[in-house]
Design a protein around this motif. Sequence first.
Motif, PDB file in Angstrom:
ATOM      1  N   VAL A  55      27.005  -9.682 -52.761  1.00  0.00           N
ATOM      2  CA  VAL A  55      27.909 -10.442 -51.903  1.00  0.00           C
ATOM      3  C   VAL A  55      27.647 -11.943 -52.014  1.00  0.00           C
ATOM      4  O   VAL A  55      28.535 -12.727 -52.311  1.00  0.00           O
ATOM      5  N   ARG A  56      26.403 -12.328 -51.797  1.00  0.00           N
ATOM      6  CA  ARG A  56      26.071 -13.754 -51.761  1.00  0.00           C
ATOM      7  C   ARG A  56      25.669 -14.231 -53.153  1.00  0.00           C
ATOM      8  O   ARG A  56      24.552 -13.990 -53.604  1.00  0.00           O
ATOM      9  N   MET A  57      26.593 -14.909 -53.830  1.00  0.00           N
ATOM     10  CA  MET A  57      26.341 -15.445 -55.166  1.00  0.00           C
ATOM     11  C   MET A  57      26.910 -16.858 -55.254  1.00  0.00           C
ATOM     12  O   MET A  57      27.841 -17.201 -54.519  1.00  0.00           O
ATOM     13  N   GLY A  62      30.852 -12.628 -53.859  1.00  0.00           N
ATOM     14  CA  GLY A  62      31.330 -11.301 -54.224  1.00  0.00           C
ATOM     15  C   GLY A  62      32.615 -10.902 -53.534  1.00  0.00           C
ATOM     16  O   GLY A  62      33.402 -10.115 -54.069  1.00  0.00           O
ATOM     17  N   LEU A  63      32.852 -11.455 -52.353  1.00  0.00           N
ATOM     18  CA  LEU A  63      34.072 -11.151 -51.616  1.00  0.00           C
ATOM     19  C   LEU A  63      35.297 -11.677 -52.350  1.00  0.00           C
ATOM     20  O   LEU A  63      36.267 -10.952 -52.587  1.00  0.00           O
ATOM     21  N   ASP A  86      22.867  -3.492 -43.735  1.00  0.00           N
ATOM     22  CA  ASP A  86      23.793  -2.370 -43.646  1.00  0.00           C
ATOM     23  C   ASP A  86      25.057  -2.693 -42.868  1.00  0.00           C
ATOM     24  O   ASP A  86      26.070  -2.026 -43.032  1.00  0.00           O
ATOM     25  N   LEU A  87      25.019  -3.694 -42.007  1.00  0.00           N
ATOM     26  CA  LEU A  87      26.220  -4.048 -41.254  1.00  0.00           C
ATOM     27  C   LEU A  87      26.567  -5.520 -41.452  1.00  0.00           C
ATOM     28  O   LEU A  87      26.980  -6.210 -40.529  1.00  0.00           O
ATOM     29  N   ASP A  88      26.378  -6.013 -42.639  1.00  0.00           N
ATOM     30  CA  ASP A  88      26.727  -7.375 -43.002  1.00  0.00           C
ATOM     31  C   ASP A  88      28.227  -7.576 -42.805  1.00  0.00           C
ATOM     32  O   ASP A  88      29.036  -6.772 -43.253  1.00  0.00           O
ATOM     33  N   ASP A  89      28.602  -8.651 -42.129  1.00  0.00           N
ATOM     34  CA  ASP A  89      30.025  -8.931 -41.907  1.00  0.00           C
ATOM     35  C   ASP A  89      30.826  -8.923 -43.201  1.00  0.00           C
ATOM     36  O   ASP A  89      31.982  -8.515 -43.231  1.00  0.00           O
ATOM     37  N   TYR A  90      30.201  -9.384 -44.270  1.00  0.00           N
ATOM     38  CA  TYR A  90      30.916  -9.453 -45.531  1.00  0.00           C
ATOM     39  C   TYR A  90      31.362  -8.076 -46.017  1.00  0.00           C
ATOM     40  O   TYR A  90      32.342  -7.965 -46.742  1.00  0.00           O
ATOM     41  N   GLY A  98      39.402  -4.935 -51.091  1.00  0.00           N
ATOM     42  CA  GLY A  98      39.679  -3.983 -52.159  1.00  0.00           C
ATOM     43  C   GLY A  98      38.473  -3.262 -52.728  1.00  0.00           C
ATOM     44  O   GLY A  98      38.586  -2.522 -53.696  1.00  0.00           O
ATOM     45  N   ALA A  99      37.281  -3.466 -52.131  1.00  0.00           N
ATOM     46  CA  ALA A  99      36.097  -2.755 -52.616  1.00  0.00           C
ATOM     47  C   ALA A  99      36.237  -1.253 -52.366  1.00  0.00           C
ATOM     48  O   ALA A  99      36.913  -0.829 -51.430  1.00  0.00           O
TER      49      ALA A  99
END
Length: 219
Positions: A55-57, A62-63, A86-90, A98-99
Amino acid sequence: MIRVLIADDQAMVRQGFGALLAAQPDLLVVGDAADGAAAVSQARRLDPDVILMDVRMPVMDGLEATRQLAASPGGGPRVLILTTFDLDDYVYEALRAGASGFLLKDAPAADLVQAVRVVAAGDGLLAPSVTRRLIAEFAARPRAQKPRPTALNALTPRETEVLRLIARGRSNQEIAADLVVAEQTVKTHVGRILAKLGLRDRAQAVVFAYESGLVAAGE
């Protein structure tokens, strides 16, 4: 062979996951990327079936990369979000972008391998230990009231029932037990639901069910 692309800004993570997946007879690691922009570029060049997406790049997260890939002709590759939390807002936003599923980075190696296979087959959300919490949190988030999509009218009563159970995180086996039918019958229903609603996989079916108001928090 399932073609896999690994996108993570940490070289050790890319190498570790790459070695693990490459050791599987049915998986082929076709490339890797250190940021979201490179992931999108590599995906269009290498045509993977599944992308493991951090996600964080830098450059592009990643979003946004997931959103761009999902907008590709044919829906693009399936994206499996890797997250430390496990419950990351992202994670919620990535599913909406679309993931096809998500998995914790500290999951056992066997879970990662199976996750790639599950996502490649379009069989559903991952990380069973947190799926129901994810769904509960997702459902509880405020949503603007929208009219019930007319697409739901195309579903039979049984298909609507199956969609509700999918949205509650039930597996095909659990749905079959609930409805006292064969698991293959459930798979047929799921396939028809996805086709009628124009959805790519179960992850998108979960999002659709909540955002359409078919399923509400606390039901």
